[in-house]
Design a protein around this motif. Structure first.
Motif, mmCIF file in Angstrom:
data_model
loop_
_atom_site.group_PDB
_atom_site.id
_atom_site.type_symbol
_atom_site.label_atom_id
_atom_site.label_comp_id
_atom_site.label_asym_id
_atom_site.label_seq_id
_atom_site.Cartn_x
_atom_site.Cartn_y
_atom_site.Cartn_z
ATOM 1 N N ALA A 66 0.837 -1.203 0.000
ATOM 2 C CA ALA A 66 0.000 0.000 0.000
ATOM 3 C C ALA A 66 0.868 1.248 0.000
ATOM 4 O O ALA A 66 0.537 2.253 -0.649
ATOM 5 N N ALA A 67 1.992 1.193 0.701
ATOM 6 C CA ALA A 67 2.915 2.327 0.736
ATOM 7 C C ALA A 67 3.526 2.571 -0.643
ATOM 8 O O ALA A 67 3.603 3.715 -1.112
ATOM 9 N N LEU A 68 3.970 1.492 -1.307
ATOM 10 C CA LEU A 68 4.520 1.639 -2.653
ATOM 11 C C LEU A 68 3.464 2.147 -3.631
ATOM 12 O O LEU A 68 3.734 3.031 -4.452
ATOM 13 N N ALA A 69 2.270 1.582 -3.557
ATOM 14 C CA ALA A 69 1.196 2.013 -4.448
ATOM 15 C C ALA A 69 0.910 3.496 -4.252
ATOM 16 O O ALA A 69 0.682 4.235 -5.222
ATOM 17 N N PHE A 99 1.143 5.957 -7.431
ATOM 18 C CA PHE A 99 -0.125 6.447 -7.959
ATOM 19 C C PHE A 99 -0.409 7.898 -7.590
ATOM 20 O O PHE A 99 -1.252 8.540 -8.225
ATOM 21 N N THR A 100 0.266 8.428 -6.569
ATOM 22 C CA THR A 100 0.016 9.827 -6.198
ATOM 23 C C THR A 100 1.035 10.790 -6.800
ATOM 24 O O THR A 100 0.751 11.979 -6.928
ATOM 25 N N LEU A 101 2.212 10.288 -7.188
ATOM 26 C CA LEU A 101 3.256 11.176 -7.706
ATOM 27 C C LEU A 101 3.489 11.040 -9.203
ATOM 28 O O LEU A 101 4.187 11.865 -9.790
ATOM 29 N N GLY A 103 5.592 16.807 -1.047
ATOM 30 C CA GLY A 103 5.500 15.452 -1.589
ATOM 31 C C GLY A 103 4.801 14.505 -0.646
ATOM 32 O O GLY A 103 3.883 13.766 -1.035
ATOM 33 N N LEU A 104 5.215 14.501 0.612
ATOM 34 C CA LEU A 104 4.628 13.578 1.586
ATOM 35 C C LEU A 104 3.179 13.944 1.897
ATOM 36 O O LEU A 104 2.345 13.066 2.151
ATOM 37 N N THR A 105 2.860 15.237 1.864
ATOM 38 C CA THR A 105 1.470 15.649 2.068
ATOM 39 C C THR A 105 0.571 15.077 0.987
ATOM 40 O O THR A 105 -0.525 14.562 1.267
ATOM 41 N N GLN A 106 1.027 15.141 -0.270
ATOM 42 C CA GLN A 106 0.224 14.583 -1.363
ATOM 43 C C GLN A 106 0.095 13.072 -1.231
ATOM 44 O O GLN A 106 -0.983 12.507 -1.458
ATOM 45 N N ILE A 107 1.186 12.410 -0.856
ATOM 46 C CA ILE A 107 1.134 10.954 -0.652
ATOM 47 C C ILE A 107 0.132 10.602 0.438
ATOM 48 O O ILE A 107 -0.657 9.658 0.301
ATOM 49 N N LYS A 108 0.144 11.365 1.517
ATOM 50 C CA LYS A 108 -0.773 11.081 2.632
ATOM 51 C C LYS A 108 -2.212 11.350 2.247
ATOM 52 O O LYS A 108 -3.096 10.511 2.477
#
Length: 409
Positions: free
Chosen positions: A86-89, A93-95, A245-250
């Motif tokens: 899920a972390a890799l996805a 998929f978000t970046l 970057g991490l905000t978008q991933i979250k």
């Protein structure tokens, strides 16, 4: 990490963050929702202020675990997920978007390879290269290239990517550099030190260590300039660019996709993390001793383990991992030995699909995880019918060696 050592920092992480009622561990917070006495405060949290609204986007328990992982990796912040996949996805998929190009090591976990296939089906171009030589990435580069991905220690072949050289190359090209550190853990190698932008850990493995909880994490090392990355959505271009970057991933990975880690699993993983150093030293000691013993056995065709001098990246492993070589090895039995009969004779090793457990686990790769790929693809990846993946545990080493010896008849 603070001025204390690795284990001291992690063991006292919760307590130093002022846990409720003086508790030593951060307690589990099973609540799905969080209420506010002030409506303005509620709105402020929705608009970016630190706080909790709905457990899909995190809880105090997952936040405590994330702090520990950030401390381990020497990063700026971490987001946790339900699993490593899920972390890799969430990263991919978000970046990335249709038309972008991803360069990935070809020496990767079978399920990750499948995920890249799904990504390609949605319009992201994917090129697989031999990442043990950074020069292969230069040949694969295109103007649309946005990201490079590799495992620090490949599952199951134990290849070690040219991590530092790749980091330098990604920096020169302005690319996001993602490293899966699951099998080396931040104890053996902080991916920040090889230039990684993002670090993924499957917390289910060595960091949790006990085979009793699933989880994954993404840590931002603080090295990448997200203000230069074209795929950050406008709502997340606020404040310090180091967090974009991490905000978008979250936001996309948890709020939109729902890959949320439960508080119960987070609590178990955080507790397991306290003994990571103790377990990994024992695991690496066992793995080296077992690899040395099996490399001399007449019914073992080859042992793939970075701690052996004949491993192609032995010297690189020695320099990167501080004299420890991890707990994963690949074992190829001789052709005329029936792999299933051998496995059924084992008495100590567990026949199970997992890694980084306290128990030593063994799996025939061609017949399980890599079965769907077919014989031609397996041959290209070096997965023979008698290839075994062995994840070493903390058992007494003579019991492990003795189990192999009695089964190799």
């Amino acid at each position: 990490m603070d001025k204390n050592g690795f284990t001291t920092t992690i063991v006292h992480s919760d307590r130093r963050a002022s846990v409720e009622h003086g508790a030593i561990h951060k307690p589990m917070h099973p609540s799905s929702e969080y209420a506010f006495a002030d409506a303005r405060e509620l709105a402020a949290v929705f608009q970016g202020k630190a706080g909790f609204t709905y457990a899909r986007q995190g809880t105090p328990t997952t936040t405590a675990l994330e702090l520990k992982v950030t401390q381990m990796e020497g990063g700026t912040a971490t987001v946790s997920f339900a699993t490593g996949m899920a972390a890799l996805a969430a990263i991919f998929f978000t970046l990335l978007k249709a038309g972008d190009h991803l360069i990935s090591s070809k020496h990767i976990f079978g399920n990750t390879n499948s995920l890249l296939g799904t990504l390609a089906g949605l319009g992201v171009q994917v090129t697989l290269v031999d990442a043990t030589d950074a020069r292969n990435l230069e040949q694969a580069w295109r103007p649309e290239t946005r990201m490079v991905f590799t495992e620090a220690l490949a599952n199951p072949g134990t290849q070690i990517a040219d991590l530092a050289a790749i980091g330098e190359w990604c920096k020169s090209k302005g690319l996001v550099y993602v490293v899966d550190s699951t099998l080396v853990t931040p104890l053996l190698c902080q991916a920040k030190n090889v230039g990684a932008s993002l670090v993924m850990n499957s917390l289910s493995k060595h960091i949790g260590g006990h085979g009793n909880a699933l989880g994954g994490s993404v840590t931002d090392t603080g090295l990448y300039d997200w203000s230069a990355y074209p795929n950050i959505a406008e709502p997340y271009r606020k404040g310090n660019p180091t967090s974009w970057g991490l905000t978008q991933i979250k936001k996309k990975g948890l709020r939109d996709m729902g890959g949320t880690l439960s508080s119960e699993a987070a609590h178990r993983l955080a507790t397991g993390a306290e003994t990571l150093s103790l377990r990994m030293h024992r695991i690496c000691e066992n793995a080296l001793a077992l690899a040395q013993a099996l490399s001399q056995h007449p019914k073992v065709a080859r042992v793939h383990y970075p701690g052996l001098p004949d491993h192609p990246q032995h010297e690189r492993a020695r320099q990167l991992f501080g004299g420890l070589y991890g707990g994963l090895m690949g074992i190829e039995l001789i052709d005329d030995l029936d792999v299933f009969e051998f496995l059924n004779r084992l008495r100590v090793l567990a026949l199970a699909t997992h890694l980084g457990d306290n128990r030593t686990l063994v799996l025939p790769m061609a017949h399980t995880i890599y079965y769907e790929m077919g014989p031609e693809t397996r041959a290209l990846m070096g997965i023979s019918d008698n290839f075994l993946r062995v994840s070493i545990g903390i058992e007494d080493i003579q019991d492990l060696i003795g189990d192999f010896e009695q089964a190799l008849v």
